[in-house]
Design a protein around this motif. Structure first.
Motif: not given
Length: 556
Positions: A217-239
């Motif tokens: 999978v292209h590195e840009e796809t991984h990069r965009r998903f990673f930023h979305n992943f950590v953002s969702q985990c911070r605002h939902r999983l962390y709480k």
């Protein structure tokens, strides 16, 4: 003389007019010659259009009208090179760079990214070893013990926990656009591959190029998903997984091990750590270099209970700040200090003579670098007697919980150890909060979040390093010298009430109006003396038990 001066001015003005006419004519000829060279280089372009002769653009004085000529050539070029003909299109593409240099076009060119079909092949991810092993054949990572350990070492969680985690992400719709069909009708990259890539990035500190090499999978796809992943985990999983105790049952559960060890009223231990930030803005480097590291870093302060469960965490702060400054930005500790949080919790402590006093408000174990609040109690730096030494030894041992938590976090998620290479403070905070949430989640997976009910008596029951009596220690020292030896830093930033001393009967403090107030009005020194006496009173009665999960007796 006046007539001669007038004639000189007329001659000078005439000369200037002639020079300006010559310069304009030369410029026009230069532009014409440039256009002629361009068209000559692309002489293969043919057009049925008849061009106006050059002489038609000269005025009556023989000067070239450059504005009208350039307007006419712009019109001709658009008609010739923007036609549907393939030859004209290719010629226009070759000629485009020269025309932009002359600024004949009205708009700037648009840069287009070429699509690498081999890299963006949607089927390449489904033919990778990651998809075959971790998506299609998940049972072997559960049934075989060696495989299960290897999967956890690679992705920091067991396969069963990963399956539950994926079910949670899909059920709660964390990523609604994942695995959707694109405009070409191709199915998107499997969500499992992207999540595993993010876990590998956090766990081993990989780069996105490494993920592309491993997954297809292209590195840009991984990069965009990673930023979305950590953002969702911070605002939902962390709480969901990192919460301060709210109910009385949760508060008592967090206090259980501390009460067993003789630290009644303590709900956790606190400290700060540094995470390297490689791409720190240049204008802020001075605030992020210093302290424990020689690199730019952000400081994060957390509070944990004795089971290493994170109760709260601050956002990233400049690494140059010390603990006294960082605590001001910790809403959890400042709320406890002001009595807004846990200010109505009552508990009993033994005072002199074995009498019980009621104390109001919980407190936190810290080291000696924090503000001298009655809600943040550090060990003694200098001991005056064996009781203070014993209490400090136990306090230092109990406070190692937060240090162990930092080691677990940076060992489990190596990106916190090696440094974060991504830009932005918010991205750093997202990564930190994601690691904290996954840490607490894994405590529940391993069953380490439950209460330790098998505390055992400690072998540390003898008088270790017994000092002489207090009278012998005072011998030869006046009161002022002994006070400095016992408490070198006598100031207290809380500005306690002058008569803030604990009572042997009921509420510990009374203000000037004779009304009961919170424990936060008591000085740190008075609060710590009360805790030391309570601990040693229970020690002499052999009621102190070292909290243990395994039931194995350990020397302190």
């Amino acid at each position: 003389m006046g007539l001669l001066l007038l004639l000189d001015l007329i001659v000078l003005a005439s000369f200037l007019i002639i020079c300006s006419i010559c310069v304009s004519a030369m410029n026009g000829v230069g532009v014409v010659q440039e256009f002629g060279s361009i068209l000559k280089r692309h002489g293969d372009v043919t057009s049925p259009m008849k061009h106006r002769p050059m002489i038609s653009f000269y005025d009556s004085s023989g000067t070239l009208d450059t504005d009208s000529y350039l307007s006419y050539k712009r019109k001709c070029i658009r008609q010739e090179f923007l036609s549907p003909s393939t030859t004209l299109r290719s010629s226009f593409t070759q000629l485009k760079g020269s025309l932009y240099d002359l600024q004949i076009t009205d708009t700037a060119p648009q840069k287009r990214r070429k699509l690498d079909k081999e890299i963006y092949d949607p089927e390449k991810a489904r033919s990778s070893s990651w998809y075959r092993d971790y998506v299609l054949n998940q049972d072997k990572w559960i049934n075989k013990k060696a495989k299960a350990k290897k999967f956890r070492r690679r992705f920091r969680m067991p396969m069963i926990a990963f399956q539950r985690f994926m079910m949670k992400l899909r059920t709660e719709n964390y990523f609604p656009a994942a695995e959707s069909v694109n405009a070409l009708g191709h199915l998107g990259v499997p969500l499992e591959i992207l999540v595993l890539g993010s876990l590998r990035y956090l766990g081993r500190g990989w780069t996105f190029d490494d993920l592309e090499e491993a997954t297809g999978v292209h590195e840009e796809t991984h990069r965009r998903f990673f930023h979305n992943f950590v953002s969702q985990c911070r605002h939902r999983l962390y709480k969901e997984f990192v919460r301060q105790p709210d109910t009385l049952a949760e508060i008592e559960d967090s206090q259980a091990e501390f009460e067993e060890a003789g630290f009644d009223g303590c709900i956790g231990s606190c400290d700060a750590t540094h995470v390297i930030m490689e791409r720190c803005p240049g204008k802020l480097k001075n605030q992020h270099i210093g302290g424990k590291l020689s690199q730019t870093a952000r400081a994060y302060q957390i509070t944990v209970n004795h089971r290493r469960r994170i109760l709260s965490s601050t956002i990233g702060l400049p690494g140059k700040w010390n603990d006294k400054t960082v605590i001001r930005f910790d809403t959890f500790l400042t709320s406890i200090h002001r009595g807004e949080l846990y200010g109505n919790i009552l508990y009993e402590l033994f005072s002199k003579g074995g009498r019980k006093v009621i104390v109001q408000g919980l407190w936190i174990l810290v080291d000696g670098g924090y503000l001298r609040w009655s809600s943040t109690i550090p060990p003694f730096k200098h001991y005056a007697n064996a009781g203070e030494e014993r209490w400090s030894k136990w306090a230092e041992s109990m406070r190692k919980d937060v240090e162990c938590t930092f080691g677990i976090l940076k060992g489990r998620f190596r990106i916190l150890k090696t440094g974060i290479r991504l830009k932005g403070f918010e991205t750093m905070d997202n990564i930190w909060f994601t690691c904290c949430a996954l840490h607490n989640m894994l405590l529940e997976v391993d069953g380490l979040d439950r209460r330790w009910n098998n505390g055992i008596p400690s072998d540390y029951e003898e008088e270790f390093g017994q000092h002489d009596s207090i009278s012998d220690v005072r011998n030869g020292l006046d009161a002022e010298v002994f006070s400095r030896l016992r408490n070198p830093l006598s100031y207290d930033t809380t500005s306690p009430v002058p008569n803030a001393t604990y009572s042997e009967n009921a509420i510990i403090v009374n203000n000037d109006f004779g009304q009961p107030t919170l424990r936060t009005d008591l000085s740190m020194t008075a609060m710590r003396d009360l805790l030391v006496y309570h601990f040693n009173y229970k020690w002499n009665r052999k009621e102190i038990r070292w909290p243990s999960r395994t039931g194995v007796t350990e020397m302190v």
